[in-house]
Design an enzyme around this catalytic site. Sequence first.
Site, PDB file in Angstrom:
ATOM      1  N   ASN A 256       0.799  -1.072   0.020  1.00 23.23           N
ATOM      2  CA  ASN A 256       0.002  -0.115   0.066  1.00 23.23           C
ATOM      3  C   ASN A 256       0.951   1.244   0.134  1.00 23.23           C
ATOM      4  O   ASN A 256       1.403   1.652   1.064  1.00 23.23           O
ATOM      5  CB  ASN A 256      -0.822  -0.041   1.181  1.00 23.23           C
ATOM      6  CG  ASN A 256      -1.994   1.113   1.462  1.00 23.23           C
ATOM      7  OD1 ASN A 256      -1.976   1.929   0.360  1.00 23.23           O
ATOM      8  ND2 ASN A 256      -2.767   1.190   2.310  1.00 23.23           N
TER       9      ASN A 256
ATOM     10  N   ARG B  51      -2.682  -2.045  -3.407  1.00 24.89           N
ATOM     11  CA  ARG B  51      -3.935  -1.098  -3.033  1.00 24.89           C
ATOM     12  C   ARG B  51      -3.856   0.041  -4.074  1.00 24.89           C
ATOM     13  O   ARG B  51      -2.760   0.558  -4.036  1.00 24.89           O
ATOM     14  CB  ARG B  51      -3.670  -0.973  -1.776  1.00 24.89           C
ATOM     15  CG  ARG B  51      -5.196   0.083  -1.528  1.00 24.89           C
ATOM     16  CD  ARG B  51      -5.204   0.567  -0.041  1.00 24.89           C
ATOM     17  NE  ARG B  51      -6.240   1.289   0.134  1.00 24.89           N
ATOM     18  CZ  ARG B  51      -6.302   1.910   1.412  1.00 24.89           C
ATOM     19  NH1 ARG B  51      -5.733   1.714   2.434  1.00 24.89           N
ATOM     20  NH2 ARG B  51      -7.556   2.827   1.603  1.00 24.89           N
TER      21      ARG B  51
ATOM     22  N   HIS C 137     -12.240   4.010   0.104  1.00 25.09           N
ATOM     23  CA  HIS C 137     -12.055   3.050   1.298  1.00 25.09           C
ATOM     24  C   HIS C 137     -12.745   1.647   0.999  1.00 25.09           C
ATOM     25  O   HIS C 137     -13.342   0.980   1.699  1.00 25.09           O
ATOM     26  CB  HIS C 137     -12.876   3.693   2.554  1.00 25.09           C
ATOM     27  CG  HIS C 137     -12.007   4.755   3.433  1.00 25.09           C
ATOM     28  ND1 HIS C 137     -12.484   5.651   3.852  1.00 25.09           N
ATOM     29  CD2 HIS C 137     -10.508   4.722   3.426  1.00 25.09           C
ATOM     30  CE1 HIS C 137     -11.618   6.444   4.121  1.00 25.09           C
ATOM     31  NE2 HIS C 137     -10.510   5.944   3.874  1.00 25.09           N
TER      32      HIS C 137
ATOM     33  N   ARG D 218      -8.446  16.724   6.281  1.00 26.67           N
ATOM     34  CA  ARG D 218      -9.019  17.069   4.977  1.00 26.67           C
ATOM     35  C   ARG D 218     -10.360  17.705   5.491  1.00 26.67           C
ATOM     36  O   ARG D 218     -10.914  17.321   6.578  1.00 26.67           O
ATOM     37  CB  ARG D 218      -9.314  15.773   4.194  1.00 26.67           C
ATOM     38  CG  ARG D 218      -8.131  15.326   3.473  1.00 26.67           C
ATOM     39  CD  ARG D 218      -8.366  14.106   2.714  1.00 26.67           C
ATOM     40  NE  ARG D 218      -7.737  13.055   3.456  1.00 26.67           N
ATOM     41  CZ  ARG D 218      -7.684  11.624   3.138  1.00 26.67           C
ATOM     42  NH1 ARG D 218      -8.791  11.347   2.341  1.00 26.67           N
ATOM     43  NH2 ARG D 218      -6.937  10.894   3.656  1.00 26.67           N
TER      44      ARG D 218
ATOM     45  N   GLU E 112      -7.625  -4.295   5.539  1.00 26.13           N
ATOM     46  CA  GLU E 112      -7.578  -4.001   4.123  1.00 26.13           C
ATOM     47  C   GLU E 112      -6.544  -4.882   3.605  1.00 26.13           C
ATOM     48  O   GLU E 112      -6.589  -5.435   2.528  1.00 26.13           O
ATOM     49  CB  GLU E 112      -7.154  -2.379   4.094  1.00 26.13           C
ATOM     50  CG  GLU E 112      -8.369  -1.597   4.285  1.00 26.13           C
ATOM     51  CD  GLU E 112      -8.146  -0.114   4.609  1.00 26.13           C
ATOM     52  OE1 GLU E 112      -7.303   0.036   5.542  1.00 26.13           O
ATOM     53  OE2 GLU E 112      -8.864   0.714   4.242  1.00 26.13           O
TER      54      GLU E 112
END
Length: 390
Positions: free
Chosen positions: A9, A90, A178, A238, A376
């Site tokens: 990732n 990913r 996500h 964010r 994940e």
Amino acid sequence: MTSLILTLNAGSSSLKTALYEASAEGAPLMTGLIERIGTAPFLKAKWANGATVERSIGHPEAGHAGAMKAVLDLVLEGAPDAHIDAVCHRIVHGGTERTDSIVLTEPLMKELAALAPYAPLHQPHNLSGVRGAMEAFPDALQIACFDTAFHRGHPWVNDTFALPRAYYDKGVRRYGFHGLSYDYISTKLAADYPDLYAGRVVVAHLGNGASMCGLLGGRSIASTMGFSAVDGLPMGTRTGQLDPGVLLYLMTEEGMNADAITDLIYKRSGLLGLSGVSNDMRTLEESDDPAAAEAIDYFVFRIRRELGGLAAALGGIDGLVFTGGIGEHSALVRERVCEGMGWIGISIDTAANTQNGPDLTGPGGSVTVLALATDEEGVLAREARRHLAA
Ligand code: ADP
């Protein structure tokens, strides 16, 4: 020789990795993280037998290729008799077409590189990671898993903006992100909570990045993230949802260009911008600065608004799942999200909430409330096994 799967990732300056046996499901044999790629790269890794590795990894200019070489060295040291059969990456963006994981080829790499303008902060780094892995592990199957793929079946109204149609046709759509986390939660519900899986579930992935997703029969029908990973909930740094009029104001009145706005809305806003204290929820919870408390208030308020909206989109709600670092561990955030939500059937058990559940459902609640760890990397390993078996 043991056959292994490596998951990767790659972010702008970090690389998360994990190593799994190809033949059996189970916990990773190793997890690792390289940070400060490009400046002062540093590797931390932990093997399942408890051995840890912590070291600086040489030349910063080596970038992602250098980081991948460090992963190769790490694997050779820790598992000298092993062979990496597949590397599963990913990748943030799969565009409109990619609804599933796929084996990477040169034409596909070109297709994915062309999506960089859609996710300029992530896609180029993800693809640098792939290039580095192709060099370091030349005979491994390279596989891509997309964060957008899980959301590609959205109904049109949840996929579009009210711009002239030509923009939709060009790919200006609500992609949602996500996806690996939601895929994991959906699979977990299918295995452990089959009735819930078949019903209407809102999942809140609350980490440094945060979003929510509506699952109907295990499939995503709506997400709070849109064209980019800056929409929806406020996050560590964010903004989340922002009136586009604010961006116009910043351009015309404050003379900000695209780079300055990108820096503002991705790196200096959210919990950090509101609190002036930290982007980290734990730090905010421990702070006695009123601005830290207000940042948490805003975070919770936006989650509650989106919860109502997603429940409406689903036609009701049977389950609410909290996941991500905050969702899994913050009893305070979960309690405040659920407070006074009896009108929609949500009630949580205070003792269970304090112990992080997993089942938090309170007395009289018709909605099953869960706190679940996401995985994940586990989804990347699962997809690699699927492609190796094909
Ligand atoms: P990322 O999106 O980077 O993977 P994580 O899912 O690890 O992030 O979530 C990180 C967030 O989880 C941070 O804001 C951190 O403070 C928060 N967090 C982790 N543990 C706790 C805790 N016990 N209480 C409150 N917040 C927590």
